[in-house]
Design a protein around this motif. Structure first.
Motif, short mmCIF file in Angstrom:
data_model
loop_
_atom_site.label_atom_id
_atom_site.label_comp_id
_atom_site.label_asym_id
_atom_site.label_seq_id
_atom_site.Cartn_x
_atom_site.Cartn_y
_atom_site.Cartn_z
N VAL A 251 -24.01 -3.77 3.20
CA VAL A 251 -23.87 -5.03 3.93
C VAL A 251 -24.39 -6.19 3.08
N ASP A 252 -25.54 -6.00 2.45
CA ASP A 252 -26.14 -7.06 1.65
C ASP A 252 -25.25 -7.43 0.46
N GLU A 253 -24.68 -6.42 -0.21
CA GLU A 253 -23.84 -6.71 -1.37
C GLU A 253 -22.57 -7.44 -0.97
N ARG A 254 -22.04 -7.15 0.22
CA ARG A 254 -20.82 -7.82 0.67
C ARG A 254 -21.08 -9.28 1.07
N ARG A 255 -22.24 -9.53 1.62
CA ARG A 255 -22.53 -10.87 2.13
C ARG A 255 -23.18 -11.78 1.10
N SER A 256 -23.85 -11.21 0.12
CA SER A 256 -24.63 -12.02 -0.82
C SER A 256 -23.72 -12.83 -1.74
N ASP A 257 -24.15 -14.08 -2.03
CA ASP A 257 -23.43 -14.89 -2.99
C ASP A 257 -23.93 -14.63 -4.42
N HIS A 258 -24.90 -13.77 -4.56
CA HIS A 258 -25.40 -13.36 -5.88
C HIS A 258 -25.71 -11.87 -5.87
N PRO A 259 -24.70 -11.02 -5.59
CA PRO A 259 -24.95 -9.58 -5.45
C PRO A 259 -25.41 -8.95 -6.75
N MET A 260 -26.31 -7.98 -6.62
CA MET A 260 -26.74 -7.22 -7.79
C MET A 260 -25.57 -6.46 -8.39
N LEU A 261 -24.70 -5.95 -7.51
CA LEU A 261 -23.52 -5.21 -7.94
C LEU A 261 -22.30 -5.79 -7.24
N PRO A 262 -21.50 -6.63 -7.92
CA PRO A 262 -20.26 -7.13 -7.31
C PRO A 262 -19.34 -5.95 -6.99
N LEU A 263 -19.13 -5.70 -5.70
CA LEU A 263 -18.36 -4.51 -5.33
C LEU A 263 -16.92 -4.57 -5.80
N GLY A 264 -16.46 -5.78 -6.11
CA GLY A 264 -15.09 -5.92 -6.60
C GLY A 264 -14.86 -5.22 -7.93
N ILE A 265 -15.93 -4.92 -8.66
CA ILE A 265 -15.78 -4.23 -9.95
C ILE A 265 -15.18 -2.84 -9.76
N PHE A 266 -15.37 -2.27 -8.56
CA PHE A 266 -14.82 -0.94 -8.28
C PHE A 266 -13.35 -0.99 -7.88
N ALA A 267 -12.78 -2.21 -7.79
CA ALA A 267 -11.35 -2.31 -7.50
C ALA A 267 -10.53 -1.75 -8.66
N ASN A 268 -11.12 -1.74 -9.85
CA ASN A 268 -10.45 -1.12 -10.99
C ASN A 268 -10.52 0.40 -10.83
N ARG A 269 -9.37 1.02 -10.67
CA ARG A 269 -9.33 2.45 -10.37
C ARG A 269 -9.91 3.29 -11.50
N ILE A 270 -9.67 2.87 -12.74
CA ILE A 270 -10.17 3.65 -13.87
C ILE A 270 -11.69 3.57 -13.93
N PHE A 271 -12.25 2.38 -13.67
CA PHE A 271 -13.70 2.23 -13.67
C PHE A 271 -14.33 3.13 -12.60
N SER A 272 -13.76 3.14 -11.41
CA SER A 272 -14.30 3.97 -10.33
C SER A 272 -14.17 5.45 -10.65
N ALA A 273 -13.01 5.85 -11.19
CA ALA A 273 -12.79 7.26 -11.50
C ALA A 273 -13.73 7.73 -12.61
N ALA A 274 -13.92 6.89 -13.63
CA ALA A 274 -14.80 7.29 -14.74
C ALA A 274 -16.23 7.46 -14.25
N ASN A 275 -16.66 6.64 -13.30
CA ASN A 275 -18.02 6.78 -12.78
C ASN A 275 -18.14 7.99 -11.86
N ALA A 276 -17.08 8.31 -11.12
CA ALA A 276 -17.11 9.54 -10.30
C ALA A 276 -17.23 10.76 -11.20
N MET A 277 -16.48 10.76 -12.30
CA MET A 277 -16.57 11.86 -13.26
C MET A 277 -17.97 11.92 -13.88
N THR A 278 -18.54 10.75 -14.18
CA THR A 278 -19.90 10.71 -14.75
C THR A 278 -20.91 11.34 -13.81
#
Length: 466
Positions: A251-278
């Motif tokens: 909830v905090d990451e979605r609402r914050s205007d300065h998120p520690m982890l911009p959740l939009g970075i996971f919109a890249n399918r390859i980035f998300s898949a590589a981290n799941a594999m990691t």
């Protein structure tokens, strides 16, 4: 992204003095944390005897470091993007060295656990900074080779950890596995300050998401406590805290205007898949090293030094092949190396099932570790390059932080959960019969996790540059 040293963002070539200095500083810094992450495994049995520690305390000595590292590595990446990757790298290196001094002087298991938590905080600053320095400083054409050199040389530190740790434990004292970090840190700081160009992200937010960082720490801490103390009265409350903290974090990451982890970075399918594999591969990697070194000492009768020397094949494979694995990934794409690397590691893990009381190094240890090392060398550089290439350059720090956090979290959860899953607890780590039975089950689980990592890569990974 700005280079305040004057050579321009991404303008450094690998073969230049500056390029060699960037790689050297990054390798020394991250290698120090990798060395410390593995060297402790060899010393755990001796530490347990010297400090009269239980298995749960030994798990916390290993996991306290991983917990704070995984919890705050994203914040470390954000701080590097905002204030400078080199600056945060140097601060983290000094912090890590001071915490290592406290580890080396710890009089009790409780003090050592606290010092290890502090040590992980320093690693959370320097680890993302090491890779982000490479990503920000080098020209795009040289990044894959630079990352290959970084991952190969840095992974050697992780691989020689048992060797160095065994020698120090047997001939000096287990305390020197921590004190040895002080001169390494000093050399790292000198190189970084004198020769490494500074890079940062001028668009990075000026405020930091401390709520997100706190919730991440509570989430991982709650899960880890529940797994290690499973069956205790505090475990259910730890699960509740972890669930609430995880929900609050999202909830905090979605609402914050300065998120520690911009959740939009996971919109890249390859980035998300590589981290799941990691996550699954590094869970298996951490557990294999944890159980193998204990098995060699408790069941096979190896000394700490002999157990360390036994893992030398991984070092050799990483030394000679990791950089070539990076070049192979650049030439043919990351999918094949990231698929067959974990599958090869799974085969090596199954070959290690023969390690027991009647062990032959040439028959039961060397083949498995060699195959395991070949798979690791094939996978590491393409995985790292894929994660960074899938993210925008201005997110180099946070992308590095995410992948490192995922890797550490995988090892953290595996070392916490697997002893419980295979029926190992209390003082049973010192009982050859109990440990031998648990070891076989743990190796099978690790092989399944590695095979799953290979399957994830085959189904999901494509070349992010294309």
């Amino acid at each position: 992204m700005t280079d305040v040293a004057g050579s321009g963002p991404g303008g450094v070539r690998l073969g230049t003095p500056t390029g060699r200095a960037v790689v050297a500083a990054a390798v020394l810094g991250s290698g120090m944390t990798m060395l410390d992450g593995t060297v402790v495994n060899v010393a755990l049995r001796t530490i347990g005897e010297d400090l009269d520690a239980s298995l749960a305390q030994l798990q916390w000595i290993s996991n306290g470091y991983l917990l704070s590292l995984a919890s705050f590595i994203l914040l470390g990446g954000s701080l590097g993007d905002r204030y400078g990757r080199r600056r945060m790298f140097v601060v983290g290196t000094v912090w890590f060295a001071l915490a290592s001094l406290l580890c080396g002087l710890a009089p009790t298991a409780e003090v050592l656990i606290a010092a290890r938590v502090l040590q992980g905080g320093g690693a959370a600053l320097l680890t993302p900074g090491s890779l982000a320095m490479i990503q920000g400083a080098f020209v795009r054409a040289d990044r894959a080779a630079a990352i290959g050199a970084w991952s190969g040389l840095g992974s050697i530190a992780a691989a020689i950890g048992p060797f160095v740790g065994g020698g120090l434990v047997e001939y000096v004292s287990w305390r020197w596995i921590f004190l040895i970090n002080l001169p390494i840190a000093a050399v790292t700081v000198v190189i970084a300050q004198r020769a490494v160009p500074e890079t940062l992200d001028p668009q990075a937010p000026r405020r930091f998401d401390l709520v997100g960082a706190t919730m991440a720490a509570l989430f991982l801490g709650g899960i880890t406590y529940a797994l290690i103390e499973w069956g205790g009265s505090g475990a259910p409350w730890a699960v509740v805290i972890a669930v609430l903290a995880g929900a609050t974090y999202v909830v905090d990451e979605r609402r914050s205007d300065h998120p520690m982890l911009p959740l939009g970075i996971f919109a890249n399918r390859i980035f998300s898949a590589a981290n799941a594999m990691t996550l699954v591969v590094y869970a298996a990697l951490g557990a294999v090293l944890f159980f193998l070194v204990l098995q060699l000492q408790t069941v096979s009768g190896y000394t700490a030094l002999e157990a360390g020397v036994a893992t030398l094949p991984i070092t050799v494979c990483m030394l000679f092949l990791a950089k070539r694995g990076g070049r192979l990934g650049t030439r043919i794409g990351p999918r094949i190396p990231m698929t067959f690397g974990p599958l090869t590691m799974a085969v090596g893990t199954l070959l290690l099932l023969g390690v027991g009381g009647d062990v032959s190094y040439w028959r039961d240890v060397l083949p498995g570790l060699t195959v395991f090392g070949l798979g690791l060398a094939l996978m590491v550089a393409p995985l790292t390059a894929t994660v960074l290439a899938a993210a925008a350059d201005e997110h180099a720090g946070i992308a590095s932080g995410v992948n490192n956090a995922v890797a550490r979290a995988g090892s953290l959860l595996a070392v916490a959960a697997l002893p419980v899953a295979v029926g190992l607890g209390g003082e049973e780590y010192a009982d050859p019969v109990a440990l031998d039975a648990a070891y076989s089950s743990a190796m099978l689980i690790c092989a399944v996790l590695l095979a799953l990592g290979g399957l994830i890569s085959w189904v999901t990974i494509r070349d992010p540059e294309r």
